[in-house]
Enzyme design. Structure first.
Site, mmCIF file in Angstrom:
data_model
loop_
_atom_site.group_PDB
_atom_site.id
_atom_site.type_symbol
_atom_site.label_atom_id
_atom_site.label_comp_id
_atom_site.label_asym_id
_atom_site.label_seq_id
_atom_site.Cartn_x
_atom_site.Cartn_y
_atom_site.Cartn_z
ATOM 1 N N TRP A 1 32.750 94.140 -54.603
ATOM 2 C CA TRP A 1 32.285 94.387 -53.359
ATOM 3 C C TRP A 1 33.674 94.376 -52.250
ATOM 4 O O TRP A 1 33.631 95.411 -51.410
ATOM 5 C CB TRP A 1 31.412 93.243 -52.767
ATOM 6 C CG TRP A 1 29.888 93.316 -53.284
ATOM 7 C CD1 TRP A 1 29.439 92.702 -53.982
ATOM 8 C CD2 TRP A 1 29.259 94.571 -53.019
ATOM 9 N NE1 TRP A 1 28.169 93.270 -54.393
ATOM 10 C CE2 TRP A 1 28.031 94.574 -53.897
ATOM 11 C CE3 TRP A 1 29.222 95.790 -52.319
ATOM 12 C CZ2 TRP A 1 27.003 95.296 -53.641
ATOM 13 C CZ3 TRP A 1 28.326 96.861 -52.421
ATOM 14 C CH2 TRP A 1 27.118 96.354 -53.198
ATOM 15 N N ASP B 1 32.657 89.200 -45.283
ATOM 16 C CA ASP B 1 31.632 89.723 -45.620
ATOM 17 C C ASP B 1 30.661 88.507 -46.554
ATOM 18 O O ASP B 1 31.211 88.262 -47.507
ATOM 19 C CB ASP B 1 31.539 90.864 -46.778
ATOM 20 C CG ASP B 1 30.539 91.372 -47.438
ATOM 21 O OD1 ASP B 1 29.387 90.816 -47.076
ATOM 22 O OD2 ASP B 1 30.726 92.311 -48.046
ATOM 23 N N LYS C 1 19.521 89.167 -49.310
ATOM 24 C CA LYS C 1 20.087 88.152 -50.321
ATOM 25 C C LYS C 1 19.465 86.713 -49.707
ATOM 26 O O LYS C 1 18.628 86.166 -50.508
ATOM 27 C CB LYS C 1 21.725 87.990 -50.387
ATOM 28 C CG LYS C 1 22.395 89.005 -51.407
ATOM 29 C CD LYS C 1 22.275 90.324 -50.821
ATOM 30 C CE LYS C 1 22.867 91.457 -51.884
ATOM 31 N NZ LYS C 1 24.077 91.943 -51.719
HETATM 32 C C1 LIG Z 1 25.049 93.179 -51.720
HETATM 33 C C2 LIG Z 1 26.080 92.993 -50.992
HETATM 34 C C3 LIG Z 1 26.741 94.145 -50.300
HETATM 35 C C4 LIG Z 1 25.952 95.350 -50.077
HETATM 36 O O1 LIG Z 1 24.708 95.328 -49.050
HETATM 37 P P1 LIG Z 1 23.908 96.421 -48.499
HETATM 38 O O2 LIG Z 1 23.134 95.721 -47.499
HETATM 39 O O3 LIG Z 1 23.101 96.845 -49.880
HETATM 40 O O4 LIG Z 1 24.958 97.496 -48.385
HETATM 41 C C5 LIG Z 1 28.111 93.973 -49.732
HETATM 42 N N1 LIG Z 1 28.752 92.937 -49.896
HETATM 43 C C6 LIG Z 1 28.147 92.040 -50.626
HETATM 44 C C7 LIG Z 1 29.024 90.693 -50.809
HETATM 45 C C8 LIG Z 1 26.981 91.881 -51.174
HETATM 46 O O5 LIG Z 1 26.622 90.981 -51.896
#
Ligand SMILES: *Cc1c(COP(=O)(O)O)cnc(C)c1O
Length: 363
Positions: free
Chosen positions: A105, A175, A199
């Site tokens: 990521w 993030d 999540k």
């Molecule tokens: C799932 C995830 C993303 C991407 O998320 P989307 O909402 O599908 O764009 C980005 N960074 C992390 C750490 C993630 O777990």
């Protein structure tokens, strides 16, 4: 609630949502608060929804103790869109940003940022095969950077860290898609926190951003209006029609978290759940997780079977036992158990007992 059977869903995202929350949404679906319509059919600008939106923000602020000089934004596009929105909103006059590379990521965030600015990879787990995080004192931070971007929990790799580098006046951007609300954090240490909802918050379609007020006016001229933190903040996250149902449902999750005892409660439960599962993995010679102890994720626990030819059988039998979505990410293979707030400890216990039985049968 009617007698429906729910599986234990270990998906990394969209992830399991508390049954209690789904039942409440179901009960309110046809006639929300006596208005004879569902919440997804009412105007986002009406008094009813405005009140919902305000309460949701207040609950989130309470859960995370968000200081007054931070704005809470609810946007769309997922965390992936933040990979562009962050540089577009924060670069200001700067020509560079620092990024820490801890896995898949962060690599994606780095690639996207490179479209707008020079990226200084200030620390990388690459040489450690993404199994640990470089010591903060070894990070090569640049004094010319607009911000320092980190990914505190790598959802695919299962690598997590909570220490923060000393960056002085340079804001830290995190993030937190797969770790937000898993434990208390000190929001004041960050410039921007962002997370996709699917999540540990609620349904896909909603993206949460917490941004320090003084960072709202650093956007590049090319920043699209719909991507602008400033414009979104000024319009209370209603620049256009927001994903009202996902927003409302996330609000129900915030209330559920509060009823359970807030983030100190979840920090305790999450640490406990993760510890149990890692212990079961470590004590067996059939399962394996090779992330360095100090950096093992509480939320996403990847593991491999000693005999990978048994992967499919493991997944089949797990599903028969009501334990679903344990397959690892398509890029990594193996298994991964995502155990967010909504995964009860009983689910982790059942997984462990299934794993031990399977190992005994197949070893
Ligand atoms: C799932 C995830 C993303 C991407 O998320 P989307 O909402 O599908 O764009 C980005 N960074 C992390 C750490 C993630 O777990």
């Amino acid at each position: 609630m009617s007698e429906v059977s729910r599986v234990y869903n270990f998906s990394a995202g969209p992830a399991t949502i508390p049954t209690e929350v789904l039942a409440q949404a179901q009960a309110e679906l046809l006639d929300w608060h006596g208005c004879g319509m569902s919440v997804m059919e009412i105007s986002h600008r009406g008094a009813g929804y405005t009140e919902v939106a305000q309460r949701i923000e207040a609950d989130l602020r309470e859960l995370l103790s968000v200081p007054d000089h931070y704005r809470v934004l609810f946007m769309q596009g997922g965390a992936s869109s933040q990979f562009s929105m962050v540089p577009l909103n924060l670069l200001g006059q700067k020509q560079q940003a620092d990024y820490c590379d801890t896995g898949i990521w962060s690599a994606k965030a780095i690639r996207e940022a490179g479209r707008y600015t020079r990226v200084n990879v200030c620390a990388s787990s690459k040489s450690a095969h993404y199994k640990s995080v470089p010591r903060m004192s070894d990070w090569q931070l640049s004094s010319d950077s607009a911000y320092v971007h980190i990914t505190p929990n790598e959802t695919i790799g299962g690598l997590e860290f909570y220490d923060l580098p000393e960056t002085g006046d340079i804001p830290i951007v995190a993030d937190m898609s797969s770790t937000i609300l898993s434990r208390p954090i000190d929001v004041s240490r960050y410039g921007v926190i962002y997370a996709g909802a699917q999540k540990n918050i609620g349904p896909a379609g909603l993206t949460l951003i917490i941004v320090r007020e003084d960072l709202l006016d650093q956007a590049l001229d090319i920043c699209p209006s719909m991507y602008s933190y400033r414009k979104t903040a000024d319009q209370h996250s209603m620049l256009n029609t927001p994903p009202t149902f996902a927003w409302y449902l996330s609000g129900l999750v915030f209330q559920w978290i509060k009823r359970q005892g807030g983030l100190t409660h979840f920090a305790e439960v999450n640490a406990h759940k993760a510890k149990k599962l890692y212990q079961a993995i470590d004590q067996s010679d059939f399962y394996h997780n090779d992330i360095e102890q100090a950096f093992r994720s509480w939320m996403n626990i990847p593991f491999t079977l000693k005999r990978s030819e048994l992967d499919n059988l493991f997944l089949e039998q797990a599903a028969e036992a009501g334990l679903t979505n344990l397959q690892g990410h398509r890029l990594t293979g193996g298994m991964r158990a995502s155990i967010y707030n909504a995964m009860p400890e009983a689910g982790v216990d059942e997984l462990i007992s299934f794993m031990l039985d399977f190992a005994e049968r197949e070893a």
